[in-house]
Design an enzyme around this catalytic site. Structure first.
Site, short mmCIF file in Angstrom:
data_model
loop_
_atom_site.label_atom_id
_atom_site.label_comp_id
_atom_site.label_asym_id
_atom_site.label_seq_id
_atom_site.Cartn_x
_atom_site.Cartn_y
_atom_site.Cartn_z
N LYS A 12 1.18 -23.76 19.54
CA LYS A 12 1.18 -24.21 18.87
C LYS A 12 2.46 -22.47 18.08
O LYS A 12 2.93 -21.77 19.01
CB LYS A 12 0.01 -23.84 17.22
CG LYS A 12 -0.36 -24.68 17.21
CD LYS A 12 -1.84 -25.11 16.19
CE LYS A 12 -2.11 -25.84 15.60
NZ LYS A 12 -3.73 -25.95 15.34
N TYR A 52 -0.25 -35.10 11.82
CA TYR A 52 -1.68 -34.62 10.78
C TYR A 52 -1.78 -35.72 9.98
O TYR A 52 -2.26 -34.76 8.53
CB TYR A 52 -1.10 -33.15 10.32
CG TYR A 52 -1.33 -32.17 11.74
CD1 TYR A 52 -2.65 -32.13 12.21
CD2 TYR A 52 -0.66 -31.59 11.74
CE1 TYR A 52 -2.91 -30.89 12.75
CE2 TYR A 52 -0.72 -30.33 12.83
CZ TYR A 52 -1.60 -29.77 13.79
OH TYR A 52 -2.13 -29.32 14.41
N ASN A 115 -4.46 -20.64 14.40
CA ASN A 115 -5.63 -20.76 15.65
C ASN A 115 -4.63 -21.00 17.82
O ASN A 115 -5.25 -22.33 18.05
CB ASN A 115 -6.44 -22.16 15.13
CG ASN A 115 -6.20 -23.11 15.20
OD1 ASN A 115 -5.11 -23.97 15.56
ND2 ASN A 115 -6.93 -25.14 14.73
N HIS A 118 -3.54 -27.01 20.00
CA HIS A 118 -4.06 -28.24 19.39
C HIS A 118 -4.23 -29.16 20.44
O HIS A 118 -4.09 -29.03 21.70
CB HIS A 118 -2.59 -29.37 18.58
CG HIS A 118 -3.34 -30.30 18.40
ND1 HIS A 118 -3.82 -31.10 17.51
CD2 HIS A 118 -2.43 -31.51 19.24
CE1 HIS A 118 -4.52 -32.68 17.95
NE2 HIS A 118 -3.01 -32.99 18.94
N GLU A 129 -1.05 -39.93 19.55
CA GLU A 129 -0.32 -38.74 19.72
C GLU A 129 0.82 -38.40 20.99
O GLU A 129 2.55 -38.22 21.13
CB GLU A 129 -1.04 -37.70 19.69
CG GLU A 129 -1.57 -37.34 18.49
CD GLU A 129 -2.77 -36.18 18.58
OE1 GLU A 129 -3.40 -35.56 17.23
OE2 GLU A 129 -3.35 -35.14 19.92
P1 DAT Z 1 -8.53 -29.14 15.23
O1 DAT Z 1 -6.82 -28.85 15.05
O2 DAT Z 1 -10.15 -28.67 16.00
O3 DAT Z 1 -8.43 -30.82 16.25
P2 DAT Z 1 -8.71 -30.54 12.43
O4 DAT Z 1 -7.41 -31.19 13.44
O5 DAT Z 1 -9.34 -30.77 11.46
O6 DAT Z 1 -9.26 -29.66 13.78
O7 DAT Z 1 -7.15 -29.47 11.61
C1 DAT Z 1 -6.13 -29.41 12.77
C2 DAT Z 1 -5.54 -28.28 12.12
O8 DAT Z 1 -5.76 -28.06 10.56
C3 DAT Z 1 -6.35 -26.56 12.64
O9 DAT Z 1 -6.07 -27.00 14.07
C4 DAT Z 1 -6.06 -25.88 11.92
C5 DAT Z 1 -5.76 -26.49 10.51
N1 DAT Z 1 -7.21 -26.15 9.31
C6 DAT Z 1 -8.63 -27.40 9.96
N2 DAT Z 1 -9.17 -26.64 9.09
C7 DAT Z 1 -8.52 -25.45 8.15
C8 DAT Z 1 -9.02 -25.23 6.90
N3 DAT Z 1 -10.28 -25.18 6.27
N4 DAT Z 1 -8.64 -24.34 6.36
C9 DAT Z 1 -7.09 -23.79 7.31
N5 DAT Z 1 -6.50 -24.60 7.63
C10 DAT Z 1 -7.17 -25.25 8.36
MG MG Z 2 -7.22 -32.59 15.42
#
Ligand code: DAT
Ligand code: MG
Length: 151
Positions: A12, A52, A115, A118, A129
């Site tokens: 990212k 997303y 974080n 991805h 994807e």
């Molecule tokens: P991942 O990236 O571990 O697959 P995800 O698909 O649930 O997680 O979410 C995509 C991204 O969205 C994640 O990397 C960071 C952001 N995100 C997830 N939960 C969040 C939250 N509660 N507050 C802010 N950003 C969040």
């Molecule tokens: Mg995800």
């Protein structure tokens, strides 16, 4: 189970800005996964919204898309046995605070909104994807000399 399972991994904008590209790629290389495709690119808002799309109703969705569009990313496809599941283990948990040391998020970041990486969460989403981020001709077909030493 196939040695040719593929996962989509993206560094990212914060991972790029913080100089972590080399360390992250190194982990996937050293693990033994095979690099199939890679590009350094400024993703469009429409691509990121689609990427997303499953999170479109979450309150953080607009901020997530803005963050992902805030700079270039490194988009990659890595291949190998259990690449999707193992890739997720290498990443750590979504929230870096829950990620163990030794994982990428556990070692390099602090907040869920920053974080740094991805990784696809299933083979099905990996395929979606990969098709979203890469044209078929951008996926390289070649033999890795390490293959017989890994499997
Ligand atoms: P991942 O990236 O571990 O697959 P995800 O698909 O649930 O997680 O979410 C995509 C991204 O969205 C994640 O990397 C960071 C952001 N995100 C997830 N939960 C969040 C939250 N509660 N507050 C802010 N950003 C969040
Ligand atoms: Mg995800």
């Amino acid at each position: 189970m196939s040695n040719e399972e593929r996962t989509f991994i993206a560094i990212k904008p914060d991972g790029v800005q913080r100089g972590l590209i080399g360390d992250i790629i190194k982990r996937f290389e050293q693990k033994g996964f095979k690099l199939v495709a890679m590009k350094f690119t400024q993703a469009s808002e429409s691509l990121l919204k689609e990427h997303y799309i499953d999170l479109k109703d979450r309150p953080f969705y607009p901020e997530l898309v803005n963050y992902m569009a805030s700079g270039p990313v490194v988009a990659m496809v890595w291949e190998g046995l259990n690449a999707v599941k193992t890739g997720r283990v290498m990443l750590g948990e979504t929230n870096p605070a829950d990620s163990k040391p030794g994982t990428i998020r556990g070692d390099y970041c602090i907040q869920v909104g920053r974080n740094i990486i991805h990784g696809s969460d299933s083979v099905k989403s990996a395929n979606t994807e990969i098709n979203l981020w890469f044209k078929p001709e951008e996926l390289c077909s070649y033999e890795s000399c390490a293959h017989t030493w890994l499997y």
